[in-house]
Write a protein that holds these residues in place. Structure first.
Motif, PDB file in Angstrom:
ATOM      1  N   GLU A  33       0.828  -1.207   0.000  1.00  0.00           N
ATOM      2  CA  GLU A  33       0.000   0.000   0.000  1.00  0.00           C
ATOM      3  C   GLU A  33       0.865   1.260   0.000  1.00  0.00           C
ATOM      4  OE1 GLU A  33      -2.851   0.158   3.134  1.00  0.00           O
ATOM      5  OE2 GLU A  33      -4.278  -1.106   2.063  1.00  0.00           O
ATOM      6  N   ASP A  34       1.935   1.248   0.797  1.00  0.00           N
ATOM      7  CA  ASP A  34       2.816   2.405   0.864  1.00  0.00           C
ATOM      8  C   ASP A  34       3.516   2.656  -0.465  1.00  0.00           C
ATOM      9  OD1 ASP A  34       4.155   4.558   2.375  1.00  0.00           O
ATOM     10  OD2 ASP A  34       5.948   3.330   2.017  1.00  0.00           O
ATOM     11  N   ASN A  36       2.446   1.784  -3.436  1.00  0.00           N
ATOM     12  CA  ASN A  36       1.426   2.250  -4.376  1.00  0.00           C
ATOM     13  C   ASN A  36       1.107   3.724  -4.118  1.00  0.00           C
ATOM     14  OD1 ASN A  36      -0.312   1.770  -6.557  1.00  0.00           O
ATOM     15  ND2 ASN A  36      -2.051   1.560  -5.172  1.00  0.00           N
ATOM     16  N   TYR A  37       0.999   4.105  -2.849  1.00  0.00           N
ATOM     17  CA  TYR A  37       0.736   5.502  -2.488  1.00  0.00           C
ATOM     18  C   TYR A  37       1.861   6.404  -2.996  1.00  0.00           C
ATOM     19  CZ  TYR A  37       0.275   9.680   0.370  1.00  0.00           C
ATOM     20  OH  TYR A  37       0.184  10.987   0.786  1.00  0.00           O
ATOM     21  N   GLN A  38       3.127   5.990  -2.791  1.00  0.00           N
ATOM     22  CA  GLN A  38       4.264   6.785  -3.244  1.00  0.00           C
ATOM     23  C   GLN A  38       4.260   6.946  -4.763  1.00  0.00           C
ATOM     24  OE1 GLN A  38       8.116   5.634  -1.663  1.00  0.00           O
ATOM     25  NE2 GLN A  38       7.124   4.817   0.171  1.00  0.00           N
ATOM     26  N   ILE A  40       1.634   6.821  -6.821  1.00  0.00           N
ATOM     27  CA  ILE A  40       0.525   7.705  -7.214  1.00  0.00           C
ATOM     28  C   ILE A  40       0.853   9.153  -6.891  1.00  0.00           C
ATOM     29  CG2 ILE A  40      -1.883   8.290  -6.702  1.00  0.00           C
ATOM     30  CD1 ILE A  40      -2.379   5.240  -6.523  1.00  0.00           C
ATOM     31  N   GLU A  41       1.489   9.403  -5.758  1.00  0.00           N
ATOM     32  CA  GLU A  41       1.879  10.767  -5.405  1.00  0.00           C
ATOM     33  C   GLU A  41       2.863  11.336  -6.430  1.00  0.00           C
ATOM     34  OE1 GLU A  41       0.754  12.951  -2.957  1.00  0.00           O
ATOM     35  OE2 GLU A  41      -0.798  11.410  -2.890  1.00  0.00           O
ATOM     36  N   LYS A  44       0.967  12.318  -9.694  1.00  0.00           N
ATOM     37  CA  LYS A  44       0.008  13.422  -9.635  1.00  0.00           C
ATOM     38  C   LYS A  44       0.526  14.691 -10.296  1.00  0.00           C
ATOM     39  CE  LYS A  44      -2.759  12.108  -5.660  1.00  0.00           C
ATOM     40  NZ  LYS A  44      -3.139  12.462  -4.280  1.00  0.00           N
TER      41      LYS A  44
END
Length: 100
Positions: A33-34, A36-38, A40-41, A44
């Motif tokens: 999850e971390d 994937n979050y990184q 996507i950030e 952006k």
């Protein structure tokens, strides 16, 4: 294995780490999850391209795989964005709904 290859004190220290199935599974999930979050950030604030691919396992389970490509500090980054099961048909509309 650590006792054989290294010092016994290192083996004792490693044996204190909890290694239950739930702990390992939760940690793998949290790391995924971390990451994937990184990703996507980073995406952006950049232009990016998507590449979709359909893969079928030996037991006829189909997956939609999405890769992303973008420039980060003049370095081309290529990474896996997601892999999701195709539960309906593989028609374009069904694949778009998985992507959306």
């Amino acid at each position: 294995m650590v006792n054989i290859m290294g010092e016994k004190s290192a083996g004792k220290l490693i044996s204190k780490v909890p290694l239950s199935n739930n702990t390992i599974s939760r940690r793998i999930h949290d790391i995924a999850e971390d990451l994937n979050y990184q990703l996507i950030e980073k995406m952006k604030s950049k232009d990016f391209g998507l590449q979709l691919d359909e893969a079928t396992e030996s037991n006829n389970v189909a997956h939609l795989i999405c890769y992303v490509r973008f420039l980060d500090d003049n370095v081309t980054v290529e990474d896996l964005l997601f892999c999701k099961s195709i539960t309906e048909s593989a028609k374009a509309q069904d694949l778009f709904e998985i992507l959306y």
